[in-house]
Design a protein around this motif. Sequence first.
Motif, mmCIF file in Angstrom:
data_model
loop_
_atom_site.group_PDB
_atom_site.id
_atom_site.type_symbol
_atom_site.label_atom_id
_atom_site.label_comp_id
_atom_site.label_asym_id
_atom_site.label_seq_id
_atom_site.Cartn_x
_atom_site.Cartn_y
_atom_site.Cartn_z
ATOM 1 N N UNK A 54 -36.730 -36.484 13.069
ATOM 2 C CA UNK A 54 -36.299 -36.232 11.691
ATOM 3 C C UNK A 54 -35.952 -34.767 11.468
ATOM 4 N N UNK A 111 -26.097 -21.723 -2.775
ATOM 5 C CA UNK A 111 -25.520 -20.375 -2.852
ATOM 6 C C UNK A 111 -24.895 -20.082 -4.203
ATOM 7 N N UNK A 164 -17.301 -24.874 4.445
ATOM 8 C CA UNK A 164 -17.360 -23.748 3.515
ATOM 9 C C UNK A 164 -17.717 -24.212 2.113
ATOM 10 N N UNK A 165 -17.806 -25.536 1.935
ATOM 11 C CA UNK A 165 -18.283 -26.018 0.637
ATOM 12 C C UNK A 165 -19.710 -25.543 0.395
ATOM 13 N N UNK A 166 -20.518 -25.522 1.441
ATOM 14 C CA UNK A 166 -21.886 -25.036 1.236
ATOM 15 C C UNK A 166 -22.127 -23.684 1.852
ATOM 16 N N UNK A 183 -36.968 -20.419 10.121
ATOM 17 C CA UNK A 183 -38.275 -21.050 10.244
ATOM 18 C C UNK A 183 -38.725 -21.637 8.904
ATOM 19 N N UNK A 184 -38.361 -20.938 7.830
ATOM 20 C CA UNK A 184 -38.823 -21.383 6.515
ATOM 21 C C UNK A 184 -38.233 -22.759 6.161
ATOM 22 N N UNK A 185 -37.023 -23.051 6.659
ATOM 23 C CA UNK A 185 -36.425 -24.360 6.366
ATOM 24 C C UNK A 185 -37.185 -25.467 7.098
ATOM 25 N N UNK A 196 -40.347 -25.319 7.991
ATOM 26 C CA UNK A 196 -41.657 -25.468 7.360
ATOM 27 C C UNK A 196 -41.538 -26.157 6.008
ATOM 28 N N UNK A 197 -40.486 -25.810 5.267
ATOM 29 C CA UNK A 197 -40.279 -26.470 3.979
ATOM 30 C C UNK A 197 -40.129 -27.974 4.183
ATOM 31 N N UNK A 198 -39.383 -28.352 5.218
ATOM 32 C CA UNK A 198 -39.177 -29.776 5.500
ATOM 33 C C UNK A 198 -40.492 -30.440 5.891
ATOM 34 N N UNK A 221 -42.255 -34.849 -5.034
ATOM 35 C CA UNK A 221 -43.115 -35.637 -4.140
ATOM 36 C C UNK A 221 -44.418 -36.040 -4.836
ATOM 37 N N UNK A 238 -27.968 -30.004 10.838
ATOM 38 C CA UNK A 238 -27.079 -29.515 9.777
ATOM 39 C C UNK A 238 -27.027 -27.992 9.724
ATOM 40 N N UNK A 239 -28.182 -27.363 9.960
ATOM 41 C CA UNK A 239 -28.217 -25.909 9.906
ATOM 42 C C UNK A 239 -27.385 -25.297 11.026
ATOM 43 N N UNK A 292 -35.102 -34.643 -1.224
ATOM 44 C CA UNK A 292 -35.405 -34.649 0.219
ATOM 45 C C UNK A 292 -36.731 -35.339 0.545
ATOM 46 N N UNK A 342 -32.356 -33.973 10.228
ATOM 47 C CA UNK A 342 -32.229 -33.610 8.814
ATOM 48 C C UNK A 342 -32.182 -32.107 8.571
ATOM 49 N N UNK A 343 -32.711 -31.318 9.491
ATOM 50 C CA UNK A 343 -32.776 -29.884 9.226
ATOM 51 C C UNK A 343 -32.032 -29.062 10.276
ATOM 52 N N UNK A 391 -42.074 -21.464 -1.208
ATOM 53 C CA UNK A 391 -42.154 -20.289 -0.348
ATOM 54 C C UNK A 391 -41.628 -19.049 -1.041
ATOM 55 N N UNK A 446 -42.607 -31.207 3.078
ATOM 56 C CA UNK A 446 -42.058 -32.300 2.263
ATOM 57 C C UNK A 446 -42.169 -33.651 2.964
ATOM 58 N N UNK A 456 -24.209 -26.215 -4.927
ATOM 59 C CA UNK A 456 -24.904 -25.874 -3.698
ATOM 60 C C UNK A 456 -25.776 -24.646 -3.952
ATOM 61 N N UNK A 483 -27.082 -26.774 2.941
ATOM 62 C CA UNK A 483 -26.019 -27.770 3.104
ATOM 63 C C UNK A 483 -26.194 -28.958 2.166
#
Lengths: 256, 260
Positions: A163, B131, A248-250, A147-149, A151-153, B149, A171-172, B97, A167-168, B80, A156, B129, B88
């Motif tokens: 979107x 992590x 696995x890069x991220x 949820x925090x991702x 809300x962060x988006x 922003x 990918x997640x 972003x 965007x969120x 937060x 922003x 990244x 990612x």
Amino acid sequence: MISAIRRYGVEITSLCVAVVIWQLTAPYVTRGDFTLPGFTDVLASFFSLWDVMITDAATSLLHFGIGMAAGICVAIPLGVGMGWFRVIDRIFDPIIEILRPIPPLAWIPFAIVFIGLTHTSAGTIVFIGAVFPILLNTYQGFRNVPKVLIEAAMVLGCTRNYDLIRKVAFPSAIPDIATGIRVAMGVAWMCVVAAEMFGVSTTGIGYKISHWMHLYRMDHVMAYMLLLGFIALFINRAFRFLIVERLSRWRKGVVA
Amino acid sequence: MLTIANVSRVFESESGQVEALRNINLEVFDKEFLCFIGPSGCGKTTLLRIVAGLDQPTSGEVFLEGKTIKSPDPERGMVFQEYSLFPWRTIIDNIAFGLEMKGESKEKRRRIALKYLELVGLEAFERSYPYELSGGMRQRVAIARALANDPKVLLMDEPFGSVDAQTRNFLQGELLRIWCETRKTVLFITHSIDEAVYLADRVVVLSARPGQIREIIKVDLERPRLRTSVEVNVVRERLLGLLGEEQARGCGETVCWTGI
């Protein structure tokens, strides 16, 4: 070569020992007129059948490809919709819950009667096998977006559903979707064999397994079985290499 | 100027109503560093979420420069408590972003993002990244992402709550430096009296649930403040006393809290 032996010595020895044991014990495993084909028999089958095997593998991969492609095209958008919008979830959930427990192979009569003995018919069975694992994992992936991702988006400036999904949430959810596709590929490959055994075409690995069985050629049957295994192994590895490595890069840790 | 006018928030749940905030009235001046402190569950986070536009008050309104806040907007950046970087995306893409959402060109996004990456001192991690970064570094990136922003107000919800004490002291110093360079209005929630006294122009003490403003304490000390100085400790003692009372009320206990 030397370094490969040093690194994979145990694995290579293990394989060789298994093959030797197979070769030595095969003549003693008999039932009626049948004798278990030994390693050399199967190897000989591979050589004599090689040309047709390529055609058969291509046919099977065609069935697999139709089913997987259709499965991905249906399951991902539907999973995204159900995972993000409550209404869509409520509309489709009861239907899916009823259809999902039906084993894909139970659809074979329907596919043959309504679609006929065609590639599409085999593809349909594969599709039914593939669609649910992808759908469920996509749905889960969307449900589990932290949820925090979101809300962060939003804070922003990313506030439209379109979107936020693009965007969120998407990918997640990609690791979950990838897991769904891998599970689906396993089920799909099983469905390919089963569908072809019912004779939807006169080529294909599944078809040839039942064909050679009727001709009492167990060495050929075994060669095709091994071919099935090798192709599945290859598909899985290729998928791992193309998708999972990139993830696995991220993402720490390997996707199941 | 940010104005919180008569804000109350009641949560409806199956077990009944929970009154989180009652009649909050507050004016936050431009470029002010304001800290909120209060016993846990007193509605600090709820208040900040309302200012962010992520939650709506049951009654009352929040104005920023005369306009009512109804929904999230890039003019109010937020950091937060949990790690909120997009795993990612690389560090630079995380910071960019908000600019991406604004539709800025690629070069401009990169230029601005780099500027803020430098501001938080992490230019070496541009292509990493999340992590790969420690907790403290991730929160610095989160600050850079919010600042990129160019918001009017920066909302911070216990951003240093999950880092160790040493890192925390360092990050507080960094935050003050960044605040001096960018001069944003900052609303900062904390559990730590020490943190509040070290950072704030004013400290708002909230009461136990339902959250009301118990007292607003002005910290009129030159920065950088010395954590061990007498003046700082005078303020700390005052806050400890107030918070001790509230904590006791919150638990329904009548323990006398002397402070130190």
